[in-house]
Design an enzyme around this catalytic site. Structure first.
Site, PDB file in Angstrom:
ATOM      1  N   ARG A  35       1.337  11.067  -9.686  1.00 27.14           N
ATOM      2  CA  ARG A  35       2.175  11.473 -10.572  1.00 27.14           C
ATOM      3  C   ARG A  35       3.540  11.176 -10.318  1.00 27.14           C
ATOM      4  O   ARG A  35       4.411  10.741 -11.014  1.00 27.14           O
ATOM      5  CB  ARG A  35       1.912  12.966 -11.208  1.00 27.14           C
ATOM      6  CG  ARG A  35       2.873  13.482 -12.258  1.00 27.14           C
ATOM      7  CD  ARG A  35       2.304  12.766 -13.490  1.00 27.14           C
ATOM      8  NE  ARG A  35       3.524  13.241 -14.542  1.00 27.14           N
ATOM      9  CZ  ARG A  35       4.782  12.545 -14.822  1.00 27.14           C
ATOM     10  NH1 ARG A  35       4.966  11.426 -13.782  1.00 27.14           N
ATOM     11  NH2 ARG A  35       5.595  12.977 -15.449  1.00 27.14           N
ATOM     12  N   THR A 145      -9.162  19.034 -22.850  1.00 27.97           N
ATOM     13  CA  THR A 145      -8.243  19.109 -23.913  1.00 27.97           C
ATOM     14  C   THR A 145      -8.699  19.645 -25.269  1.00 27.97           C
ATOM     15  O   THR A 145      -9.744  19.203 -25.697  1.00 27.97           O
ATOM     16  CB  THR A 145      -7.466  17.894 -23.612  1.00 27.97           C
ATOM     17  OG1 THR A 145      -6.566  17.939 -24.768  1.00 27.97           O
ATOM     18  CG2 THR A 145      -8.363  16.866 -24.052  1.00 27.97           C
ATOM     19  N   SER A 187      -6.146   9.315 -28.720  1.00 25.77           N
ATOM     20  CA  SER A 187      -5.799   8.269 -27.791  1.00 25.77           C
ATOM     21  C   SER A 187      -6.649   7.938 -26.473  1.00 25.77           C
ATOM     22  O   SER A 187      -7.744   8.820 -26.295  1.00 25.77           O
ATOM     23  CB  SER A 187      -4.470   9.089 -27.252  1.00 25.77           C
ATOM     24  OG  SER A 187      -4.864  10.070 -26.009  1.00 25.77           O
ATOM     25  N   TYR A 189      -6.082   8.343 -23.740  1.00 27.84           N
ATOM     26  CA  TYR A 189      -6.342   9.650 -22.707  1.00 27.84           C
ATOM     27  C   TYR A 189      -7.357  10.731 -23.001  1.00 27.84           C
ATOM     28  O   TYR A 189      -8.280  10.985 -22.382  1.00 27.84           O
ATOM     29  CB  TYR A 189      -4.968  10.223 -22.488  1.00 27.84           C
ATOM     30  CG  TYR A 189      -5.034  11.800 -22.037  1.00 27.84           C
ATOM     31  CD1 TYR A 189      -5.367  11.942 -21.026  1.00 27.84           C
ATOM     32  CD2 TYR A 189      -4.697  12.505 -23.136  1.00 27.84           C
ATOM     33  CE1 TYR A 189      -5.895  13.556 -20.683  1.00 27.84           C
ATOM     34  CE2 TYR A 189      -4.932  14.048 -22.690  1.00 27.84           C
ATOM     35  CZ  TYR A 189      -5.330  14.453 -21.567  1.00 27.84           C
ATOM     36  OH  TYR A 189      -5.685  15.732 -21.161  1.00 27.84           O
ATOM     37  N   HIS A 190      -7.259  10.993 -24.296  1.00 26.19           N
ATOM     38  CA  HIS A 190      -8.175  11.976 -24.989  1.00 26.19           C
ATOM     39  C   HIS A 190      -9.430  11.306 -24.898  1.00 26.19           C
ATOM     40  O   HIS A 190     -10.484  12.129 -24.844  1.00 26.19           O
ATOM     41  CB  HIS A 190      -7.637  12.257 -26.404  1.00 26.19           C
ATOM     42  CG  HIS A 190      -6.250  13.069 -26.538  1.00 26.19           C
ATOM     43  ND1 HIS A 190      -5.101  12.888 -26.835  1.00 26.19           N
ATOM     44  CD2 HIS A 190      -6.155  14.288 -26.271  1.00 26.19           C
ATOM     45  CE1 HIS A 190      -4.271  13.719 -26.728  1.00 26.19           C
ATOM     46  NE2 HIS A 190      -4.799  15.010 -26.545  1.00 26.19           N
ATOM     47  N   LYS A 193     -11.207  12.189 -21.702  1.00 31.65           N
ATOM     48  CA  LYS A 193     -11.675  13.599 -21.783  1.00 31.65           C
ATOM     49  C   LYS A 193     -12.975  13.843 -22.440  1.00 31.65           C
ATOM     50  O   LYS A 193     -13.895  14.573 -22.093  1.00 31.65           O
ATOM     51  CB  LYS A 193     -10.698  14.344 -22.156  1.00 31.65           C
ATOM     52  CG  LYS A 193      -9.389  14.411 -21.299  1.00 31.65           C
ATOM     53  CD  LYS A 193      -9.604  15.338 -20.214  1.00 31.65           C
ATOM     54  CE  LYS A 193      -8.224  15.297 -19.091  1.00 31.65           C
ATOM     55  NZ  LYS A 193      -8.223  16.170 -18.152  1.00 31.65           N
ATOM     56  N   ARG A 249       9.791  19.543 -24.892  1.00 30.89           N
ATOM     57  CA  ARG A 249      10.958  18.504 -25.137  1.00 30.89           C
ATOM     58  C   ARG A 249      11.842  19.128 -26.108  1.00 30.89           C
ATOM     59  O   ARG A 249      13.361  18.814 -26.044  1.00 30.89           O
ATOM     60  CB  ARG A 249      10.005  17.385 -25.607  1.00 30.89           C
ATOM     61  CG  ARG A 249       9.894  16.246 -24.844  1.00 30.89           C
ATOM     62  CD  ARG A 249       8.872  15.285 -25.213  1.00 30.89           C
ATOM     63  NE  ARG A 249       9.400  14.351 -26.278  1.00 30.89           N
ATOM     64  CZ  ARG A 249      10.027  13.094 -26.109  1.00 30.89           C
ATOM     65  NH1 ARG A 249      10.685  12.996 -25.062  1.00 30.89           N
ATOM     66  NH2 ARG A 249      10.365  12.643 -27.248  1.00 30.89           N
TER      67      ARG A 249
END
Ligand code: NAD
Ligand code: USQ
Length: 406
Positions: A35, A145, A187, A189-190, A193, A249
């Site tokens: 990271r 997630t 996505s 990424y998702h 998971k 944000r």
């Protein structure tokens, strides 16, 4: 307990490590520091000044007398090193945070897609494989997630992992069974998971691995009880267009006078949880392991849902910030409803922290304190989900004239 916290240098992993150490557990952080390398790749840095992991753990020892150990291992690439480490240390429990977790980063390019799939799926599989190979009966708690469920408005609450269904048998009867709630990731990424979930199902069934999968919502806030104890224990805080998540944000944008960057109409409804509750949930999950041979235990780790534009308007009212409605770089439903069950954590004693002005203001104060570290040109989200979306995203390096489409 001896607990390995994989990914313990990250945004949720670090405060979790402190929380578990403060409660008397023997904590070992395993992290490849990827990271921090990604910050370098992207040319961004945490809003808050983070020390090295070695320095952070030194300060923790100095302040509390407790030791947190750090081990530099890449779960995805150093299979033999990971296996040997697990065999030598034989932890009672393992908390697995060690994945590439930003949806926009995972969609940046074909290379980023490959990296995210290779890193996340290999990390999870290497871990399960190694545990099985060395006969390690540790309780594995994984951070999954809410996004695996997708965001279609079906008009029913999302259950905790399993959906009871009735299937018509050949003899005309109805058989009932529990299936994994169908995944609908938004996505790459998702999607990783969602793949993790299948790996967990297999290893629980085939090898009796005891697994808890926490389907977590968007984490907001920055401080926990323990990170507040010393300036050098401060947590990381991502604000950039790839790693910054929506509520954090908006809070930092409000603090520095940058228009709040709502994607599209802001009709997206998402699940949220404060960082203090996130670490508490991991503690609760660790205290309630499934038995060997049980199916994968699944919790929905979230405390409330909010619509993106409602959050923006609330923060605008609170701080006087402007709201900018921008072209959405993502391919996602413009509007969705979201109702989520979280009864299991409530039954086990979670007393949820909900959005309240004090905690929101705390984040704004942190952002104001470190505003000199903000590079405004890194705020716009420019990672597009498809090539046809990319040209519609305008990037204003000064962040002063954001195009409004609302
Ligand atoms: P993060 O990126 O801040 O931390 C992840 C940590 O894992 C980093 O320190 C990274 O260096 C490490 N890591 C990644 N790949 C690794 C590998 N192959 N080997 C060893 N270490 C590796 O992320 P976070 O926000 O702390 O999230 C932690 C977990 O929680 C993630 O799995 C994420 O999917 C999940 N989660 C996060 C949120 C959120 O809002 N932050 C919400 C839901 C779920
Ligand atoms: N959004 C905006 N403006 C912004 C940033 C985001 O409108 O400036 C919108 C996005 O388009 C999206 C929503 O806000 O509709 C949420 O985006 P996000 O970046 O806050 O969250 P997401 O990409 O879903 O990912 C984050 C974490 C991830 C975790 C996930 C939990 O990065 O690790 O898995 O939240 S959940 O969303 O419940 O699946």
């Amino acid at each position: 307990m001896k607990i390995a916290v994989l990914g313990g240098d990250g945004f949720v992993g670090w405060p979790t490590s402190l929380h578990l150490s403060a409660r008397g557990h023997d904590v070992h952080i395993v992290d490849n520091l990827s990271r921090r390398w990604i910050d370098t790749e992207l040319g961004v840095q945490s809003l808050t000044p983070m020390d090295s992991i070695q320095e952070r753990t030194r300060i923790w020892h100095q302040e509390t007398g407790r030791r947190i150990h750090f081990h530099l291992i890449d779960l995805a690439r150093d299979y033999d090193v990971l296996k040997a480490w697990l065999d030598e240390h034989r932890p009672d429990a393992i908390v697995h945070f060690a994945e590439q977790r930003a949806a926009p980063y995972s969609m940046k390019s074909d290379r980023h897609k490959n990296y995210t799939v290779n890193n996340n799926v290999n990390a999870t599989h290497n871990l399960l494989n190694a545990m099985t190979e060395i006969g390690l009966d540790a309780h594995l708690v994984h951070l999954g997630t809410m996004g695996v469920y997708g965001y279609s408005s079906v008009g029913a609450a999302i259950p905790e992992g399993y959906l009871p269904v009735g299937v018509e048998t050949l003899s005309g009867d109805t058989a009932s069974l529990d299936i994994l709630y169908p995944t609908n990731p938004g996505s790459i990424y998702h999607m990783t998971k969602s793949l993790d979930q299948l790996l967990f199902q297999f290893y629980a069934k085939n090898d009796g691995v005891r697994i808890t999968d926490l389907h977590q919502g968007i984490v907001w806030g920055t401080h926990t009880e323990e990170t507040k104890q010393h300036p050098q224990l401060i947590n990381r805080f991502d604000y950039d267009g790839d790693y910054g998540t929506v509520l954090n944000r908006f809070l930092i944008q409000a603090a520095i006078g940058y228009p709040l960057t709502v994607h599209g109409t802001g009709g997206q409804t998402r699940a949220f949880i404060h960082i203090q509750d996130s670490v508490r949930c991991v503690e609760i999950a660790l205290a309630n392991p499934p038995k060997r041979g049980d199916r994968v235990e699944i919790f929905n780790q979230m405390t409330e849902t909010h619509r993106v534009r409602d959050l923006a308007e609330m923060i605008a009212r609170m701080t006087g910030a402007e709201v900018a409605y921008l072209p959405n770089p993502r391919k996602e439903a413009a509007e969705n409803e979201l109702v989520v069950k979280n009864d299991k954590f409530l039954a086990l004693g979670l007393n949820p922290i909900t959005l309240e002005e004090g905690l929101l203001a705390e984040v704004v104060d942190v952002a104001k304190k470190f505003d000199y570290r903000v590079d405004r040109s890194r705020i716009p989200a420019v990672s597009a989900w498809t090539k046809d979306i990319a040209p519609t995203i305008e990037r204003d390096p000064e962040g002063k004239r954001l195009k409004s489409v609302g």
